[in-house]
Design an enzyme around this catalytic site. Sequence first.
Site, PDB file in Angstrom:
ATOM      1  N   CYS A 244      39.668  77.726  64.522  1.00 22.17           N
ATOM      2  CA  CYS A 244      39.787  78.757  63.195  1.00 22.17           C
ATOM      3  C   CYS A 244      39.752  77.479  61.784  1.00 22.17           C
ATOM      4  CB  CYS A 244      41.230  79.549  63.657  1.00 22.17           C
ATOM      5  SG  CYS A 244      42.016  80.155  61.534  1.00 22.17           S
ATOM      6  N   ASN A 253      37.247  78.777  71.193  1.00 24.89           N
ATOM      7  CA  ASN A 253      37.976  79.404  72.582  1.00 24.89           C
ATOM      8  C   ASN A 253      37.208  79.294  73.802  1.00 24.89           C
ATOM      9  OD1 ASN A 253      36.741  81.761  70.059  1.00 24.89           O
ATOM     10  ND2 ASN A 253      38.165  82.116  70.826  1.00 24.89           N
TER      11      ASN A 253
HETATM   12  P1  HMG Z   1      42.820  86.307  48.354  1.00 27.63           P
HETATM   13  O1  HMG Z   1      43.088  85.234  47.950  1.00 27.63           O
HETATM   14  O2  HMG Z   1      44.875  86.502  48.632  1.00 27.63           O
HETATM   15  O3  HMG Z   1      43.071  88.017  48.493  1.00 27.63           O
HETATM   16  O4  HMG Z   1      42.577  86.294  49.919  1.00 27.63           O
HETATM   17  P2  HMG Z   1      42.473  88.560  46.420  1.00 27.63           P
HETATM   18  O5  HMG Z   1      42.748  89.746  47.326  1.00 27.63           O
HETATM   19  O6  HMG Z   1      43.501  88.122  46.256  1.00 27.63           O
HETATM   20  O7  HMG Z   1      41.292  88.241  46.101  1.00 27.63           O
HETATM   21  C1  HMG Z   1      41.002  87.072  46.182  1.00 27.63           C
HETATM   22  C2  HMG Z   1      39.531  86.984  45.553  1.00 27.63           C
HETATM   23  O8  HMG Z   1      38.787  87.044  47.124  1.00 27.63           O
HETATM   24  C3  HMG Z   1      38.970  88.050  44.919  1.00 27.63           C
HETATM   25  O9  HMG Z   1      37.630  87.600  44.539  1.00 27.63           O
HETATM   26  C4  HMG Z   1      38.377  88.725  46.145  1.00 27.63           C
HETATM   27  O10 HMG Z   1      37.275  89.979  45.512  1.00 27.63           O
HETATM   28  C5  HMG Z   1      37.958  88.317  47.259  1.00 27.63           C
HETATM   29  P3  HMG Z   1      37.322  87.154  42.786  1.00 27.63           P
HETATM   30  O11 HMG Z   1      37.931  88.164  42.002  1.00 27.63           O
HETATM   31  O12 HMG Z   1      38.295  85.224  42.851  1.00 27.63           O
HETATM   32  O13 HMG Z   1      36.061  86.497  42.443  1.00 27.63           O
HETATM   33  N1  HMG Z   1      37.924  89.211  48.196  1.00 27.63           N
HETATM   34  C6  HMG Z   1      37.132  89.234  49.198  1.00 27.63           C
HETATM   35  N2  HMG Z   1      35.825  88.965  49.315  1.00 27.63           N
HETATM   36  C7  HMG Z   1      35.496  89.565  49.746  1.00 27.63           C
HETATM   37  N3  HMG Z   1      34.742  90.150  50.896  1.00 27.63           N
HETATM   38  C8  HMG Z   1      37.062  90.420  51.384  1.00 27.63           C
HETATM   39  C9  HMG Z   1      37.530  90.228  50.567  1.00 27.63           C
HETATM   40  N4  HMG Z   1      38.427  89.883  50.181  1.00 27.63           N
HETATM   41  C10 HMG Z   1      39.483  89.814  49.257  1.00 27.63           C
HETATM   42  N5  HMG Z   1      37.965  91.259  52.181  1.00 27.63           N
HETATM   43  C11 HMG Z   1      41.264  87.247  51.532  1.00 27.63           C
HETATM   44  C12 HMG Z   1      42.951  87.321  50.779  1.00 27.63           C
HETATM   45  C13 HMG Z   1      42.040  88.165  53.089  1.00 27.63           C
HETATM   46  C14 HMG Z   1      40.565  87.612  51.569  1.00 27.63           C
HETATM   47  C15 HMG Z   1      41.572  85.273  52.168  1.00 27.63           C
HETATM   48  O14 HMG Z   1      42.993  85.123  52.581  1.00 27.63           O
HETATM   49  C16 HMG Z   1      40.759  85.562  53.268  1.00 27.63           C
HETATM   50  O15 HMG Z   1      39.457  85.980  53.137  1.00 27.63           O
HETATM   51  N6  HMG Z   1      41.583  84.987  54.237  1.00 27.63           N
HETATM   52  C17 HMG Z   1      40.194  84.983  55.477  1.00 27.63           C
HETATM   53  C18 HMG Z   1      40.605  83.784  56.872  1.00 27.63           C
HETATM   54  C19 HMG Z   1      40.208  83.936  57.705  1.00 27.63           C
HETATM   55  O16 HMG Z   1      38.513  84.718  57.760  1.00 27.63           O
HETATM   56  N7  HMG Z   1      40.265  83.249  58.733  1.00 27.63           N
HETATM   57  C20 HMG Z   1      39.190  82.818  60.484  1.00 27.63           C
HETATM   58  C21 HMG Z   1      39.678  84.168  61.203  1.00 27.63           C
HETATM   59  S1  HMG Z   1      41.030  84.975  62.197  1.00 27.63           S
HETATM   60  C22 HMG Z   1      40.942  83.923  62.721  1.00 27.63           C
HETATM   61  O17 HMG Z   1      39.937  83.232  63.390  1.00 27.63           O
HETATM   62  C23 HMG Z   1      41.873  84.074  64.277  1.00 27.63           C
HETATM   63  C24 HMG Z   1      41.591  84.957  65.195  1.00 27.63           C
HETATM   64  O18 HMG Z   1      40.655  84.452  66.280  1.00 27.63           O
HETATM   65  C25 HMG Z   1      42.928  85.257  66.662  1.00 27.63           C
HETATM   66  C26 HMG Z   1      43.594  83.343  67.004  1.00 27.63           C
HETATM   67  O19 HMG Z   1      42.590  83.369  67.828  1.00 27.63           O
HETATM   68  O20 HMG Z   1      44.379  83.559  66.600  1.00 27.63           O
HETATM   69  C27 HMG Z   1      41.258  86.085  65.491  1.00 27.63           C
HETATM   70 MG    MG Z   2      40.490  82.537  67.112  1.00 27.97          MG
END
Ligand code: HMG
Ligand code: MG
Length: 307
Positions: A244, A253
Amino acid sequence: MSLPTQVKLIDVGPRDGLQNEKQTVPAAVKIELVHRLQAAGLKEIEVTSFVSPKWVPQMGDNAEVMAGITRLSGVRYSVLTPNLKGLEAALALPRAAWPDEIVVFGAASEAFSQKNINCSISESIERFAPVVQAAKSVGIDVRGAMSCTVGCPYEGEIAPERVSMLAGLMRGIGVQRVDVADTIGVGTPLKVQRAIDATLQHFDMDHISGHFHDTYGQALANTLAALQLGVWNFQASVAGLGGCPYAKGATGNVATEDVVYLLHGMGIDTGIDLDKLIDAGQFISDSLQRPTNSRAGKALFNKRTST
Ligand code: HMG
Ligand code: MG
């Protein structure tokens, strides 16, 4: 000891596996990986995530990948959607390219929630609620990933009570099933069992899956411990890909090949053709120009090429 006779595996390699990859992985390679996984008999594949490309650039080709897959009937394709914007992007695709299931992802740790999705646990639940509703209203199922259910890179050990609290919040907004994730692979069998027991306060066994990273080499032991409790849904990543981006140092994983080898060796049916799965693992390892992280994959591939 009674173990499940059948196990369902969700391969999260194309998403969890590749999301942290530094080199650009072409969409065509991701699509081919999905095709190879389904050809190997995987019935559930986590394909990509509709997150911000600024946060996770590797998943920026989400729409192209979803639209490029030739689907097999009976296979469930899921994607991560952290907010309405993500869901809307997934639903902007032609209907045939919609996911069958979306995944909202929260954490049992406040610090991890902040680092990963830039909000607190309670804010994340508020954000997920309309996503869950909107997905279900168009017939898309909802899974909830629960990160850091045994340990957090920022807060250390996580108490089972916090897992129970998160599971209850997920349940409260209508999430249909949850993943008990050991995001950084620090868990050991009894701790993982406690996290699962905590989740069982809100979800039944059929709606809980194990998601174990293998950073400390504990993931197969944790898988067996979960099986012993009756868990029969697991996530794993072909070739042991991944990590991650917001959990520094965490490796991939548990490798799907290793889990399949374990399960088949215990007479547990998965419906997966291990030989074809090894081919899929070899394909993605070759594409990334590095050896597979799957021990069983490596051993069986060497055996195959030495005879
Ligand atoms: P933020 O910066 O707080 O969001 O991020 P925001 O709503 O203030 O928006 C900021 C900018 O992001 C804006 O664009 C939005 O349009 C854009 P700007 O105006 O600056 O050009 N934006 C998006 N663009 C595309 N798709 C979207 C989206 N949302 C906002 N959905 C946010 C909040 C959640 C978006 C950000 O923190 C994020 O994308 N995080 C993703 C983190 C991630 O993917 N982590 C890995 C996956 S989790 C994992 O791996 C764990 C798991 O495997 C289980 C485990 O092992 O534990 C599942
Ligand atoms: Mg994971």
